[in-house]
Design an enzyme around this catalytic site. Structure first.
Site, PDB file in Angstrom:
ATOM      1  N   ASN A 208     140.138 -23.802 -35.785  1.00  0.00           N
ATOM      2  CA  ASN A 208     140.291 -22.392 -35.419  1.00  0.00           C
ATOM      3  C   ASN A 208     139.156 -21.592 -36.044  1.00  0.00           C
ATOM      4  O   ASN A 208     138.331 -22.137 -36.776  1.00  0.00           O
ATOM      5  CB  ASN A 208     141.668 -21.874 -35.839  1.00  0.00           C
ATOM      6  CG  ASN A 208     141.866 -21.994 -37.329  1.00  0.00           C
ATOM      7  OD1 ASN A 208     141.173 -21.362 -38.107  1.00  0.00           O
ATOM      8  ND2 ASN A 208     142.805 -22.841 -37.733  1.00  0.00           N
ATOM      9  N   ASP A 276     148.849 -25.467 -36.330  1.00  0.00           N
ATOM     10  CA  ASP A 276     150.289 -25.676 -36.173  1.00  0.00           C
ATOM     11  C   ASP A 276     150.607 -27.094 -35.713  1.00  0.00           C
ATOM     12  O   ASP A 276     151.697 -27.593 -35.947  1.00  0.00           O
ATOM     13  CB  ASP A 276     150.848 -24.672 -35.157  1.00  0.00           C
ATOM     14  CG  ASP A 276     150.908 -23.266 -35.755  1.00  0.00           C
ATOM     15  OD1 ASP A 276     151.293 -23.151 -36.931  1.00  0.00           O
ATOM     16  OD2 ASP A 276     150.550 -22.292 -35.053  1.00  0.00           O
ATOM     17  N   LYS A 286     135.853 -43.579 -30.962  1.00  0.00           N
ATOM     18  CA  LYS A 286     135.533 -42.445 -30.100  1.00  0.00           C
ATOM     19  C   LYS A 286     136.133 -42.670 -28.706  1.00  0.00           C
ATOM     20  O   LYS A 286     135.948 -43.738 -28.113  1.00  0.00           O
ATOM     21  CB  LYS A 286     134.015 -42.303 -30.013  1.00  0.00           C
ATOM     22  CG  LYS A 286     133.604 -41.077 -29.275  1.00  0.00           C
ATOM     23  CD  LYS A 286     132.099 -40.934 -29.205  1.00  0.00           C
ATOM     24  CE  LYS A 286     131.764 -39.831 -28.231  1.00  0.00           C
ATOM     25  NZ  LYS A 286     130.531 -40.074 -27.515  1.00  0.00           N
ATOM     26  N   PRO A 303     153.509 -29.906 -40.908  1.00  0.00           N
ATOM     27  CA  PRO A 303     154.450 -29.321 -41.854  1.00  0.00           C
ATOM     28  C   PRO A 303     154.057 -27.876 -42.135  1.00  0.00           C
ATOM     29  O   PRO A 303     152.861 -27.556 -42.216  1.00  0.00           O
ATOM     30  CB  PRO A 303     154.278 -30.178 -43.122  1.00  0.00           C
ATOM     31  CG  PRO A 303     152.949 -30.840 -42.964  1.00  0.00           C
ATOM     32  CD  PRO A 303     152.709 -30.979 -41.493  1.00  0.00           C
ATOM     33  N   ASP A 304     155.033 -26.994 -42.269  1.00  0.00           N
ATOM     34  CA  ASP A 304     154.747 -25.599 -42.621  1.00  0.00           C
ATOM     35  C   ASP A 304     154.737 -25.510 -44.151  1.00  0.00           C
ATOM     36  O   ASP A 304     155.784 -25.526 -44.800  1.00  0.00           O
ATOM     37  CB  ASP A 304     155.813 -24.680 -42.014  1.00  0.00           C
ATOM     38  CG  ASP A 304     155.424 -23.217 -42.173  1.00  0.00           C
ATOM     39  OD1 ASP A 304     154.884 -22.859 -43.241  1.00  0.00           O
ATOM     40  OD2 ASP A 304     155.644 -22.433 -41.240  1.00  0.00           O
ATOM     41  N   LYS A 337     158.855 -13.063 -39.674  1.00  0.00           N
ATOM     42  CA  LYS A 337     158.215 -14.263 -40.246  1.00  0.00           C
ATOM     43  C   LYS A 337     158.563 -14.398 -41.729  1.00  0.00           C
ATOM     44  O   LYS A 337     158.821 -15.488 -42.224  1.00  0.00           O
ATOM     45  CB  LYS A 337     156.703 -14.163 -40.054  1.00  0.00           C
ATOM     46  CG  LYS A 337     155.977 -15.473 -40.255  1.00  0.00           C
ATOM     47  CD  LYS A 337     154.528 -15.407 -39.788  1.00  0.00           C
ATOM     48  CE  LYS A 337     154.412 -15.429 -38.281  1.00  0.00           C
ATOM     49  NZ  LYS A 337     153.036 -15.355 -37.805  1.00  0.00           N
TER      50      LYS A 337
HETATM   51  N1  CTP Z   1     151.154 -21.703 -42.856  1.00  0.00           N
HETATM   52  C1  CTP Z   1     151.305 -22.841 -43.612  1.00  0.00           C
HETATM   53  N2  CTP Z   1     151.460 -24.051 -43.005  1.00  0.00           N
HETATM   54  C2  CTP Z   1     151.463 -24.150 -41.665  1.00  0.00           C
HETATM   55  C3  CTP Z   1     151.308 -22.990 -40.886  1.00  0.00           C
HETATM   56  C4  CTP Z   1     151.149 -21.777 -41.507  1.00  0.00           C
HETATM   57  O1  CTP Z   1     151.289 -22.760 -44.828  1.00  0.00           O
HETATM   58  N3  CTP Z   1     151.601 -25.340 -41.104  1.00  0.00           N
HETATM   59  C5  CTP Z   1     151.056 -20.389 -43.512  1.00  0.00           C
HETATM   60  C6  CTP Z   1     149.722 -19.726 -43.367  1.00  0.00           C
HETATM   61  O2  CTP Z   1     148.850 -20.064 -44.427  1.00  0.00           O
HETATM   62  C7  CTP Z   1     150.111 -18.254 -43.390  1.00  0.00           C
HETATM   63  C8  CTP Z   1     151.389 -18.242 -42.651  1.00  0.00           C
HETATM   64  O3  CTP Z   1     151.948 -19.536 -42.839  1.00  0.00           O
HETATM   65  O4  CTP Z   1     150.367 -17.811 -44.689  1.00  0.00           O
HETATM   66  C9  CTP Z   1     151.135 -17.965 -41.213  1.00  0.00           C
HETATM   67  O5  CTP Z   1     152.217 -18.211 -40.474  1.00  0.00           O
HETATM   68  P1  CTP Z   1     152.091 -19.053 -39.152  1.00  0.00           P
HETATM   69  O6  CTP Z   1     153.186 -20.040 -39.160  1.00  0.00           O
HETATM   70  O7  CTP Z   1     150.676 -19.514 -38.911  1.00  0.00           O
HETATM   71  O8  CTP Z   1     152.338 -18.075 -38.126  1.00  0.00           O
HETATM   72  P2  CTP Z   1     152.833 -18.640 -36.863  1.00  0.00           P
HETATM   73  O9  CTP Z   1     154.298 -18.772 -37.019  1.00  0.00           O
HETATM   74  O10 CTP Z   1     152.041 -19.851 -36.492  1.00  0.00           O
HETATM   75  O11 CTP Z   1     152.435 -17.575 -35.920  1.00  0.00           O
HETATM   76  P3  CTP Z   1     153.133 -17.450 -34.604  1.00  0.00           P
HETATM   77  O12 CTP Z   1     154.341 -16.668 -35.011  1.00  0.00           O
HETATM   78  O13 CTP Z   1     152.108 -16.708 -33.861  1.00  0.00           O
HETATM   79  O14 CTP Z   1     153.380 -18.848 -34.191  1.00  0.00           O
END
Ligand code: CTP
Length: 397
Positions: A208, A276, A286, A303-304, A337
């Site tokens: 990104n 994501d 390749k 993973p978030d 969020k």
């Molecule tokens: N983040 C993270 N791990 C991920 C995705 C996001 O730690 N896998 C953190 C980012 O660093 C930021 C926050 O979560 O602090 C952003 O939220 P994000 O999940 O990217 O927003 P989204 O939910 O993806 O946005 P949208 O609602 O547009 O999907």
């Protein structure tokens, strides 16, 4: 902030020497005393009179000034400071420092000093990128010299790229980080920054547009306030700040592992733009182009990291800060969020293309916390970082 500290400022001979005048002013505003030293070439760009007027001190310019030797020998001059700062550090000065040459007052002081040395390089982009300069830079870092900048941008010589001296305020921040005790001294803070790269095959990846500028500025601002910062960064355009522990990662999974390994910490700030999704079963070789057959990529969710850390039942940082990049209904989306992820604060920014924020130098931020939404005026990313770091310091005390 810097009261009682003495900086020996060595001004090298480059066009950026004019910025050293502002630098002296900024250092003195923060309480530092500045002893200026100029190379012969520096005096071609700024006059010793202006330097000494701004510093409020005598400017030292020549090794063989007998009066100076009687008043204060050059060895002693190099030792009275808390920090020796070289700004601008030209390619020539860096080369001499790396070689240990001592042909004039500036280089003699640099060789004789036993105090920490910081350089702010400034030169033409080709000179900066030349293998000789990069070799010298590596030698200097190995010798314990800290480096601030250079920044990328338009240069006085008409070219574009890295080589511009860091701005005086960035240099002051680095000096404060190196010398000052602040409200976050002894506090460990993890900061994530930059994009992640999710491989498709060994040569292709999904990424990104995050430059890492905001995360880097936050890490630097926290360091200035004394924090022990672990900076977990994806492949970003902006170099990591000085004085922080840098952990470089590529993928979201690597970032998660690095963050968990860096805990426990008093606070964690998630400024990274984490992908994501990852490609399931990225190819080891390749992927070849086959006529008439388009490859199909399958994704799975990454993973978030923010949510995982925010929802830890044991060892959760006291303060967990997330970011939200939104293009519409900024406050509603960011508030939701915050609740969904379980973090304490969300720093929400409006990244709709017309704002020019993504990849730009400014940010318009709303801080969402348990007590509501607080809109900050549009300001530079460094200013946002300083304000956020100050808030974190107030909260952690
Ligand atoms: N983040 C993270 N791990 C991920 C995705 C996001 O730690 N896998 C953190 C980012 O660093 C930021 C926050 O979560 O602090 C952003 O939220 P994000 O999940 O990217 O927003 P989204 O939910 O993806 O946005 P949208 O609602 O547009 O999907």
């Amino acid at each position: 902030m810097l009261s009682g500290k003495r900086i020996l400022l060595i001004i090298g001979g480059g066009i950026a020497a004019y910025k050293s005048l502002d630098l002296i002013r900024r250092l003195r505003e923060r309480g530092a005393a500045v002893t200026p030293v100029m190379t012969r070439a520096a005096a071609e760009f700024v006059t010793p009179l202006s330097v000494s007027a701004l510093a409020g001190e005598k400017v030292y310019t020549d090794l063989f000034d007998l009066t100076d030797e009687a008043e204060m020998g050059h060895i002693q001059l190099s030792r009275v400071a808390d920090l020796v700062l070289v700004a601008p550090a030209t390619a020539d000065l860096m080369a001499k420092m790396a070689q240990g040459l001592a042909g004039d007052l500036a280089t003699t002081l640099l060789l004789a000093t036993d105090t920490p040395v910081m350089i702010a390089p400034a030169m033409n982009v080709r000179m900066w990128e030349h293998p000789a300069t990069q070799r010298n830079l590596a030698v200097l870092r190995g010798d314990g010299v800290s480096v601030v900048g250079p920044n990328a941008g338009d240069m006085a010589c008409g070219e574009y790229g890295p080589g511009r001296m860091a701005e005086p305020l960035e240099i002051v921040d680095a000096v404060v980080g190196a010398l000052a005790d602040g409200p976050l001294t002894g506090k460990r803070i993890v900061v994530t920054s930059g994009p992640t790269h999710e491989p498709i095959d060994p040569v292709r990846y999904i990424a990104n547009r995050s430059s890492g500028a905001q995360g880097t500025a936050i890490a630097a601002a926290l360091r200035v306030l004394g924090a022990e910062v672990v900076f977990v960064t994806g492949p970003a355009e902006v170099s990591p700040p000085e004085g922080v522990e840098v952990v470089r990662v590529n993928t979201a999974r690597e970032m998660r592992a690095a963050v968990l390994a860096a805990l426990p910490a008093e606070a964690a700030v998630f400024a990274a733009a984490v992908a994501d999704w990852k490609v399931i079963a990225a190819s080891d070789s390749k992927i070849k182009k086959v006529a008439g057959a388009l490859p199909v990529l399958e994704f799975e969710e990454n993973p978030d990291i923010l949510a995982e850390v925010a929802q830890m039942t044991e060892g959760r940082p006291t303060l967990v800060v997330g970011f939200a990049a939104e293009t519409n209904d900024v406050i509603d989306n960011a508030t939701a969020k915050r609740a969904r992820k379980g973090c304490d604060w969300i720093v929400a920014n409006d990244v709709s293309p017309e704002t020019g924020i993504m990849g730009g130098s400014e940010n318009a931020v709303t801080l969402i916390s348990g007590s509501g939404a607080e809109a900050w005026p549009r300001m530079g990313k460094h200013a946002v970082a300083r304000q956020l770091a100050a808030r974190i310091a107030e909260t952690l005390v």
